[in-house]
Design a protein around this motif. Structure first.
Motif, short mmCIF file in Angstrom:
data_model
loop_
_atom_site.label_atom_id
_atom_site.label_comp_id
_atom_site.label_asym_id
_atom_site.label_seq_id
_atom_site.Cartn_x
_atom_site.Cartn_y
_atom_site.Cartn_z
N LEU A 1 80.04 92.87 34.78
CA LEU A 1 81.30 92.19 34.47
C LEU A 1 81.27 90.74 34.97
CD1 LEU A 1 84.04 94.87 35.19
CD2 LEU A 1 83.38 93.89 32.98
N ARG A 2 80.76 90.59 36.16
CA ARG A 2 80.68 89.24 36.73
C ARG A 2 79.79 88.37 35.86
NH1 ARG A 2 77.37 87.16 41.55
NH2 ARG A 2 76.39 89.18 41.40
N SER A 3 78.70 88.95 35.42
CA SER A 3 77.77 88.24 34.57
C SER A 3 78.44 87.79 33.27
CB SER A 3 76.57 89.14 34.26
OG SER A 3 75.83 88.60 33.21
N ILE A 4 79.20 88.70 32.68
CA ILE A 4 79.90 88.38 31.44
C ILE A 4 80.93 87.28 31.67
CG2 ILE A 4 81.59 89.29 29.79
CD1 ILE A 4 80.06 91.93 29.88
N LEU A 5 81.60 87.37 32.80
CA LEU A 5 82.60 86.36 33.14
C LEU A 5 81.95 84.98 33.30
CD1 LEU A 5 85.63 86.01 33.83
CD2 LEU A 5 84.98 86.21 36.23
N THR A 6 80.85 84.97 34.00
CA THR A 6 80.12 83.71 34.20
C THR A 6 79.73 83.10 32.87
OG1 THR A 6 79.22 84.55 36.27
CG2 THR A 6 78.12 82.66 35.30
N LEU B 1 80.56 79.16 28.53
CA LEU B 1 80.79 78.90 27.10
C LEU B 1 82.03 78.04 26.90
CD1 LEU B 1 79.89 82.24 25.29
CD2 LEU B 1 78.93 79.98 24.83
N GLU B 2 83.09 78.38 27.62
CA GLU B 2 84.32 77.60 27.48
C GLU B 2 84.13 76.16 27.96
OE1 GLU B 2 87.31 79.95 29.46
OE2 GLU B 2 86.99 81.59 28.02
N ALA B 3 83.47 76.04 29.08
CA ALA B 3 83.22 74.70 29.61
C ALA B 3 82.34 73.92 28.65
CB ALA B 3 82.56 74.81 30.98
N ALA B 4 81.34 74.59 28.12
CA ALA B 4 80.41 73.92 27.20
C ALA B 4 81.16 73.41 25.97
CB ALA B 4 79.32 74.89 26.78
N LYS B 5 82.07 74.22 25.47
CA LYS B 5 82.84 73.80 24.29
C LYS B 5 83.63 72.53 24.59
CE LYS B 5 85.79 75.49 20.62
NZ LYS B 5 86.32 76.68 19.94
N GLU B 6 84.28 72.54 25.76
CA GLU B 6 85.05 71.35 26.14
C GLU B 6 84.16 70.11 26.22
OE1 GLU B 6 87.67 71.71 29.58
OE2 GLU B 6 87.89 73.86 29.17
N VAL B 7 83.03 70.29 26.87
CA VAL B 7 82.12 69.15 27.05
C VAL B 7 81.58 68.68 25.70
CG1 VAL B 7 79.95 68.36 28.06
CG2 VAL B 7 81.49 69.81 29.39
N PHE B 8 81.18 69.61 24.86
CA PHE B 8 80.67 69.24 23.53
C PHE B 8 81.71 68.45 22.75
CE2 PHE B 8 77.41 72.87 23.46
CZ PHE B 8 76.34 72.00 23.56
N ALA C 1 76.40 65.27 25.81
CA ALA C 1 76.76 66.43 26.63
C ALA C 1 75.56 66.84 27.49
CB ALA C 1 77.19 67.58 25.73
N THR C 2 75.83 67.14 28.76
CA THR C 2 74.74 67.57 29.65
C THR C 2 75.09 68.91 30.30
OG1 THR C 2 75.61 66.51 31.64
CG2 THR C 2 74.22 65.16 30.21
N ILE C 3 74.03 69.60 30.70
CA ILE C 3 74.20 70.87 31.39
C ILE C 3 74.99 70.66 32.68
CG2 ILE C 3 73.00 72.80 32.47
CD1 ILE C 3 72.61 72.85 29.51
N SER C 4 74.69 69.58 33.36
CA SER C 4 75.38 69.28 34.62
C SER C 4 76.89 69.24 34.45
CB SER C 4 74.89 67.94 35.18
OG SER C 4 73.52 67.99 35.44
N GLN C 5 77.33 68.56 33.40
CA GLN C 5 78.77 68.49 33.14
C GLN C 5 79.36 69.88 32.95
OE1 GLN C 5 78.11 65.76 29.76
NE2 GLN C 5 79.76 64.49 30.57
N LYS D 1 79.43 72.11 36.14
CA LYS D 1 80.43 71.58 37.05
C LYS D 1 81.82 72.06 36.62
CE LYS D 1 81.97 67.11 38.89
NZ LYS D 1 81.98 65.64 38.61
N LYS D 2 82.09 71.92 35.33
CA LYS D 2 83.38 72.33 34.78
C LYS D 2 83.58 73.84 34.91
CE LYS D 2 85.63 69.80 31.88
NZ LYS D 2 85.93 68.89 30.80
N ALA D 3 82.48 74.59 34.83
CA ALA D 3 82.58 76.05 34.89
C ALA D 3 82.51 76.57 36.32
CB ALA D 3 81.47 76.67 34.06
N ASN D 4 82.26 75.67 37.26
CA ASN D 4 82.12 76.06 38.67
C ASN D 4 81.02 77.10 38.90
OD1 ASN D 4 83.90 74.66 40.48
ND2 ASN D 4 85.59 75.55 39.30
N ILE D 5 79.88 76.81 38.35
CA ILE D 5 78.73 77.68 38.59
C ILE D 5 77.54 76.80 38.94
CG2 ILE D 5 79.56 79.44 37.00
CD1 ILE D 5 77.58 78.40 34.95
#
Lengths: 201, 201
Positions: free
Chosen positions: A9-14, A19-26, A34-38, A41-45
């Motif tokens: 479950l934790r894995s799925i949540l992560t 994915l949500e953060a990536a969408k925002e950044v994209f 867009a970078t992985i770092s951004q 950071k936004k996803a807090n992982i």
DNA sequence: TAATAATATTGACACGATGTCATATATAAA
DNA sequence: TTTATATATGACATCGTGTCAATATTATTA
């Protein structure tokens, strides 16, 4: 089954957070900037975590695009069995209109997608598959119309089909880029009229 | 005048060496994978020197593409004053054919160019300028034909013109990518036939 | 001719992004 | 509780970019 599996479950949540953060950044930065770092950071992982779940930027975008692509496939699969030139024009207009309307409805993600097509051959292939699906369908429809004496039989249905899709596709990208100056209706109406008049008897 | 200026001559020579090396690297690696390091190594010059003569990869490619782009402009400027539907079809066929033939003749550099369009907005704008030039010309021609009672006046000439160019452009890229399965002649003949039948009276 | 000025070249450097991997942490199984 | 397994992490090596102070070459001046 594995509903009780906290790890999973934790894995799925992560994955979901990323994915949500990536969408925002994209959407904010476009595909190239867009970078992985951004994203992490936004996803807090952590940085490495992104690579546990995805192979990289491209992979992330493909997952984010999947439902949009699915809708394109649905449009491509609209059946087409006209009994007259006029009926053909109506059906073709509807399909062209639906296709171009997708550009407006999904403009933001499609803008990212267009950039990505230019950069990633993986994503480029995904779009090519959609294109071929459409062209295959269109060519088949033309062939059907030719066999029923509705369309000019002397024309190569594959070449005509590609050409027709190409017009639609380029207008799609114009709409995506917000560079169009005519309405979707006018564009669909006009190109359909030239096409059906040129092809049908 | 400055024929005696050794410094200037050396500078021109360096620039030339770099351009030639850049072309080789671009053709071998494609736009994205090509690096400045590869180029300066091949040209036997220092790294920083490249940035003295050009602003970067994009700038280098634009200079290398200039004569190809010039030829596109020449094709776009072909005059067009038909007196009948048949005459129009002949002229349009020739122009479409010339346009698609460019793709074959300059395939290698055009492949690099296509990649670059996806990555560099600067280069993308260059191609957009060519596109608009063609579309402007085509739209004007349609307008002329409409005024002379040769073409269907109820159609928006700008929308029709864009659509027609789009078909040509997409076929161009297919040919560039070597993904076409029909001959340039067949493609030009077929799309021209549908277009002129659809537009002209 | 020698000194000085102007021009051209250079590569080391700082920066930013990528993908990997040994380590740490959290959870499940024994 | 101990051991095993799945997840998460960030430091690290790598690569490409663009800049800039230093160097080399050529022209000008006195």
């Amino acid at each position: 089954m594995t509903i009780e599996d906290k790890r999973h479950l934790r894995s799925i949540l992560t994955r979901q957070k990323l994915l949500e953060a990536a969408k925002e950044v994209f959407l904010q930065e476009g595909f190239q900037k867009a970078t992985i770092s951004q994203m992490i950071k936004k996803a807090n992982i952590g940085y490495g975590t992104a690579y546990v779940h995805f192979e990289g930027k491209e992979d992330l975008l493909i997952v984010l695009m999947e439902d949009v692509m699915e809708r394109f496939y649905e449009i491509a699969e609209i059946s087409f069995l006209p009994k007259s030139k006029q009926e053909a024009e109506e059906i073709i207009y509807k399909q062209a209109h639906a296709f171009l309307t997708m550009a407006e409805a999904e403009r933001a993600m499609m803008q990212v997608f267009e950039q990505a097509i230019g950069v990633s051959s993986f994503i480029s292939d995904k779009w090519k598959a959609i294109r071929e699906k459409f062209i295959q369908r269109i060519s088949k429809d033309i062939s059907f119309a030719q066999q029923n004496g509705l369309a000019r039989a002397e024309l190569n249905h594959k070449i005509v089909g590609r050409g027709w899709f190409f017009t639609n596709e380029m207008y799609l990208w114009e709409i995506v880029r917000n560079e169009h100056h005519a309405s979707v209706e006018d564009v669909a109406k006009t190109i359909t009229s030239v096409y059906t008049t040129g092809l049908y008897l």
